[in-house]
Design a protein around this motif. Structure first.
Motif, PDB file in Angstrom:
ATOM      1  N   ASP A 159      -3.936  16.337  61.630  1.00 60.52           N
ATOM      2  CA  ASP A 159      -4.923  15.314  61.312  1.00 60.52           C
ATOM      3  C   ASP A 159      -4.996  14.314  62.468  1.00 60.52           C
ATOM      4  N   ARG A 203      -5.963  11.253  62.750  1.00 63.76           N
ATOM      5  CA  ARG A 203      -5.468   9.898  62.464  1.00 63.76           C
ATOM      6  C   ARG A 203      -3.944   9.896  62.349  1.00 63.76           C
ATOM      7  N   TYR A 204      -3.399  10.945  61.750  1.00 64.25           N
ATOM      8  CA  TYR A 204      -1.943  11.066  61.695  1.00 64.25           C
ATOM      9  C   TYR A 204      -1.386  11.218  63.105  1.00 64.25           C
ATOM     10  N   ARG A 244      -2.721  13.353  55.789  1.00 62.93           N
ATOM     11  CA  ARG A 244      -3.855  12.485  55.443  1.00 62.93           C
ATOM     12  C   ARG A 244      -3.378  11.291  54.614  1.00 62.93           C
ATOM     13  N   ALA A 245      -2.417  11.523  53.709  1.00 68.43           N
ATOM     14  CA  ALA A 245      -1.890  10.428  52.894  1.00 68.43           C
ATOM     15  C   ALA A 245      -1.173   9.396  53.768  1.00 68.43           C
ATOM     16  N   ALA A 286      -1.741   8.875  56.976  1.00 70.68           N
ATOM     17  CA  ALA A 286      -2.767   8.205  57.788  1.00 70.68           C
ATOM     18  C   ALA A 286      -3.505   7.161  56.959  1.00 70.68           C
ATOM     19  N   ASP A 287      -3.857   7.504  55.716  1.00 75.19           N
ATOM     20  CA  ASP A 287      -4.544   6.544  54.840  1.00 75.19           C
ATOM     21  C   ASP A 287      -3.673   5.309  54.613  1.00 75.19           C
ATOM     22  N   TYR A 288      -2.396   5.557  54.342  1.00 77.59           N
ATOM     23  CA  TYR A 288      -1.458   4.453  54.084  1.00 77.59           C
ATOM     24  C   TYR A 288      -1.328   3.558  55.318  1.00 77.59           C
ATOM     25  N   ASP A 348      -3.366   3.347  57.962  1.00 76.93           N
ATOM     26  CA  ASP A 348      -4.640   2.681  58.265  1.00 76.93           C
ATOM     27  C   ASP A 348      -4.777   1.409  57.444  1.00 76.93           C
ATOM     28  N   ARG A 349      -4.462   1.508  56.159  1.00 77.04           N
ATOM     29  CA  ARG A 349      -4.609   0.360  55.262  1.00 77.04           C
ATOM     30  C   ARG A 349      -3.586  -0.738  55.578  1.00 77.04           C
ATOM     31  N   THR A 369       1.024   4.310  47.372  1.00 78.77           N
ATOM     32  CA  THR A 369      -0.429   4.309  47.444  1.00 78.77           C
ATOM     33  C   THR A 369      -1.023   3.902  46.100  1.00 78.77           C
TER      34      THR A 369
END
Length: 404
Positions: A92, A94-95, A139-140, A142-144, A146-147, A404
């Motif tokens: 990923d 972002r990761y 993805r999880a 990266a989402d974490y 990013d936030r 999350t």
């Protein structure tokens, strides 16, 4: 790193004109028409990057160990070929961005650039091991991140704005008190170009009427005995950085001998002499805490009984800075000539008011300085928290599914 593949697509024919750059760990746009010294043809040597490419700056590893050296591209554009561009595959993007930032923050790249090497090629890092969780967990993570990092970045930006505001308040306070005194009083129009009004009981006088001015001098460098086993502090341009943050200079980067003073035009000046840089970095000022000599890049004032050296230091360091800016000339060396310096005129409050001004500013600016230091420490801790969070998340120390 089989998940990253180097990309070398040259901008042949100038097919792309969206100029990008790596700055503070982010890819930013630059105005291609505002880049001085580069002919349009030179952009053909730049490389085209696509969204989600990772860009690395692997140069100057020995001399710069603070910069952030990686970032993810978010738009198509061109970037200097001095950088390494890599295309993610099987990871990923972002990761991958956060993972490479973790490598960056933990100084992995510097270890690879040891010895006399100051740069890396992609082949030097291509076999680095990577932590590769399942795609869904990437993805999880990266989402974490990013936030969470966005929240920390917002907090850092707010604190940086607070620091800027405090510095502006500090400067305004120092100028206001230096030119208007410590108590409200009747004011009249000023004849000085850098002060609109002044208290009615203050005088405006030539600086040379209350202080003796002199220029520094640099004795011959060929006389090694003048510069060996020396004990007299000698103010040079190496000291202007220190002069930004101190009132009194007690030591200098270089020293000179008694023989160097005795056999040249250099003068040993007494403590309490006010020194002002007049070349290159114009307007830096300090007070000699001990007897010193100076290079020709400085002018010095020995104050008479009617002028407090600390008040003159306040005028030079704050109130007169816009005035110094108006005298700067030349594209490489900016100078205030001795003739201009001798023509300086200053406001002259009564001596007891000068001392009250200095005392007031010492007290009030100390409070602001304390707030600035506290805020800077907070910013540093937030940056450390951000770095630790990234490293912990990409190495599995944080189970992002639970937060999350």
């Amino acid at each position: 790193m089989s998940v990253l593949h180097e990309s070398k697509v040259k901008n042949v024919g100038l097919t792309e004109s969206n100029l990008l750059s790596l700055s503070f760990g982010r890819i930013i746009r630059k105005d291609i028409d505002a880049v001085g010294g580069l002919l349009p043809e030179s952009f053909e040597t730049y490389q085209i990057v696509e969204p989600n490419h990772l860009v690395f700056r692997f140069t100057d590893l020995q001399n710069d160990q603070r910069s952030l050296r990686s970032a993810r591209v978010t738009e198509r554009g061109i970037i200097t070929s001095a950088y390494v561009s890599a295309r993610p595959s099987g990871i990923d993007p972002r990761y991958a961005e956060h993972l490479m930032r973790s490598y960056d923050l933990t100084k992995v790249f510097y270890g690879l650039g040891g010895g006399v090497r100051q740069s890396l090629k992609f082949s030097d890092v291509a076999r680095l091991p990577v932590v590769l969780p399942p795609a869904e967990e990437q993805r999880a993570i990266a989402d974490y991140l990013d936030r969470e990092t966005a929240c920390i970045d917002t907090l850092i930006e707010e604190q940086q704005r607070l620091i800027d505001m405090l510095r502006e308040r500090r400067f305004a306070l120092r100028v206001n008190v230096a030119l208007h005194g410590t108590a409200p009083t009747e004011e009249i129009e000023s004849t000085l170009p850098w002060a609109a009004k002044l208290p009615a009981d203050w005088r405006v006088v030539p600086l040379t009427s209350v202080a003796e001015i002199a220029s520094g001098h640099t004795p011959s460098r060929s006389r090694e005995d003048w510069w060996r086993d020396c004990h007299i502090p000698w103010v040079s341009l190496h000291d202007v950085g220190t002069m930004r943050s101190v009132k009194y200079l007690h030591d200098t980067t270089q020293r000179i001998s008694d023989a160097g003073i005795a056999n040249s035009s250099a003068r040993l000046l007494p403590a309490q002499t006010v020194v002002l840089s007049r070349d290159a970095t114009v307007g830096r000022t300090a007070i000699m805490g001990v007897p010193m000599a100076t290079s020709q890049h400085f002018a010095v004032w020995t104050c008479g009984p009617d002028l407090d050296p600390e008040y003159l230091w306040v005028l030079f360091g704050d109130a007169m800075q816009p005035f110094f800016d108006s005298f700067q000339n030349g594209s490489t060396i900016r100078t205030i000539g001795m003739g201009d310096l001798k023509a300086f005129r200053i406001p002259l409050p009564p001596l007891d008011e000068q001392r009250r001004i200095v005392e007031c500013l010492d007290e009030e600016t100390a409070k602001i300085d304390s707030l600035i230091v506290e805020t800077e420490r907070f910013v540093q801790l937030a940056k450390e928290r951000r770095s630790a969070l990234i490293t912990a998340a990409v190495t599995g120390q944080i189970d992002v599914r639970e937060v999350t």
